[in-house]
Scaffold this active site. Structure first.
Site, short mmCIF file in Angstrom:
data_model
loop_
_atom_site.label_atom_id
_atom_site.label_comp_id
_atom_site.label_asym_id
_atom_site.label_seq_id
_atom_site.Cartn_x
_atom_site.Cartn_y
_atom_site.Cartn_z
N LYS A 202 0.74 -1.17 0.01
CA LYS A 202 0.13 0.25 0.00
C LYS A 202 0.83 1.33 -0.01
O LYS A 202 0.65 2.18 -0.88
CB LYS A 202 -0.87 -0.12 1.16
CG LYS A 202 -1.99 1.31 1.42
CD LYS A 202 -2.37 1.24 2.77
CE LYS A 202 -1.76 1.97 3.65
NZ LYS A 202 -2.11 2.71 4.81
N ASP A 220 -6.16 0.84 0.82
CA ASP A 220 -6.56 1.01 2.20
C ASP A 220 -7.73 0.70 2.85
O ASP A 220 -8.37 -0.13 2.15
CB ASP A 220 -6.04 2.48 2.52
CG ASP A 220 -7.21 3.42 1.87
OD1 ASP A 220 -8.06 3.08 1.32
OD2 ASP A 220 -7.10 4.71 2.57
#
Length: 335
Positions: A202, A220
């Site tokens: 991420k 996320d």
């Protein structure tokens, strides 16, 4: 002769006695079971009738006030792959109109600041990070400075972010790795980024997409929640979500897609109570109705009407709000 008369009289008065002498003693014994068996046969019938009546009453009570139980909702056809791709891309186009300037909401001036801020954003808000990093970067502007810092001083600066000891260890280890392995520069390759302390896929895609212009999907918590609500995927593992969603869009759209979805998740499609009645993509959302559907009540849930988010540079979109609510019933809604 008197005895013969008596026997004859007996034969005439009760002919069956001579034919079946035991009848008088067995007849009452046969009658008793008949009288006892009759209630035993009637009991199950009564019990079954009572059970049926109870079931009918329970069913009526269950359906009372529940129209969906009395009226079967029309079945919704499974969405084909082609239909899913078209709906997903249309959602992204609609969000691009609502959030034309969607961007990372962490404040940064270079790739080093971005990667540090992204690591610090774990389990806290971007607002809190943006309130903390100015002091950090003012004192330690380069990887060399942060790698050589006093851990206790860094901990004190990062204390407001929460988990400050672990985060201090991560950002200092990250800085040292940049100095030792990459000449003090943030690498521009995924395989190099994910080897840095505190950096996962991420964080790596945030850096690649926003510091190097290389497409990546940022999975996320907001992104995970929304793509499942929109039924783009049923996966829960971030890597599988990334692969499933990436297959729906051209690679060139991945970075801005992430910004659009995250912006929408923070402002309208909240985790606990989404503002369905003020959502511009309600007609395309199969989860419409999970949140507030009344337009006026939904408008009060919009986050940018309460001061916005850190780094926000756009004004509240009014095109759909001025219309007074959602333009049409959501696709695939039962009813």
């Amino acid at each position: 002769m008197g005895a013969n008369k008596t026997a004859k009289a007996t034969k005439v008065s009760d002919p069956s006695a001579a034919e079946n002498p035991a009848r008088k003693t067995t007849a009452p014994a046969k009658a008793a079971p008949v009288r006892k068996a009759a209630p035993a046969k009637a009991a199950p019938v009564k019990k079954a009738a009572t059970a049926r009546k109870t079931a009918e009453v329970a069913e009526a009570a269950a359906t009372r006030g529940a129209p969906s139980a009395r009226r079967k909702a029309p079945a919704v056809k499974p969405e084909s792959r082609t239909a899913l791709v078209r709906r997903a891309r249309r959602i992204n186009r609609e969000l691009a109109e609502v959030y034309p300037y969607a961007h990372p909401e962490l404040d940064f001036e270079n790739s080093f600041q971005l990667i540090v801020a992204t690591v610090l954003s774990a389990q806290t808000t971007d607002l809190r990070v943006n309130q903390t990093t100015p002091a950090l970067f003012a004192k330690y502007p380069t990887p060399e400075d942060l790698a050589a810092a006093d851990p206790q001083e860094v901990e004190e600066i990062l204390r407001p972010c929460g988990f400050f000891r672990a985060k201090t260890k991560s950002v200092m280890g990250l800085s040292k790795a940049l100095v030792d392995n990459h000449g003090g520069e943030v690498p521009g390759r995924l395989e190099d980024l994910v080897k840095l302390p505190g950096v996962g896929r991420k964080t790596a895609f945030v850096v690649l997409g926003n510091a190097f212009g290389r497409p990546g999907i940022t999975v996320d918590t907001h992104f995970q929640r929304l793509v499942r609500r929109w039924r783009w995927t049923e996966a829960t593992d971030p890597d599988k979500i990334e692969a499933a969603v990436g297959a729906l869009f051209p690679k060139s759209e991945w970075t801005m897609l992430s910004h659009h979805v995250i912006f929408h998740g923070r402002r309208i499609c909240h985790a606990r109570k989404p503002a369905c009645g003020a959502c511009p993509i309600a007609p395309l959302c199969p989860a419409f109705g999970e949140g507030e559907t009344d337009p006026e009540k939904a408008r009060k849930l919009l986050k940018y009407e309460k001061g916005g988010f850190p780094g926000q540079r756009l004004k509240p979109p009014q095109s759909y709000l001025d219309a007074g609510g959602i333009p049409a019933p959501p696709l695939g809604a039962a009813g």
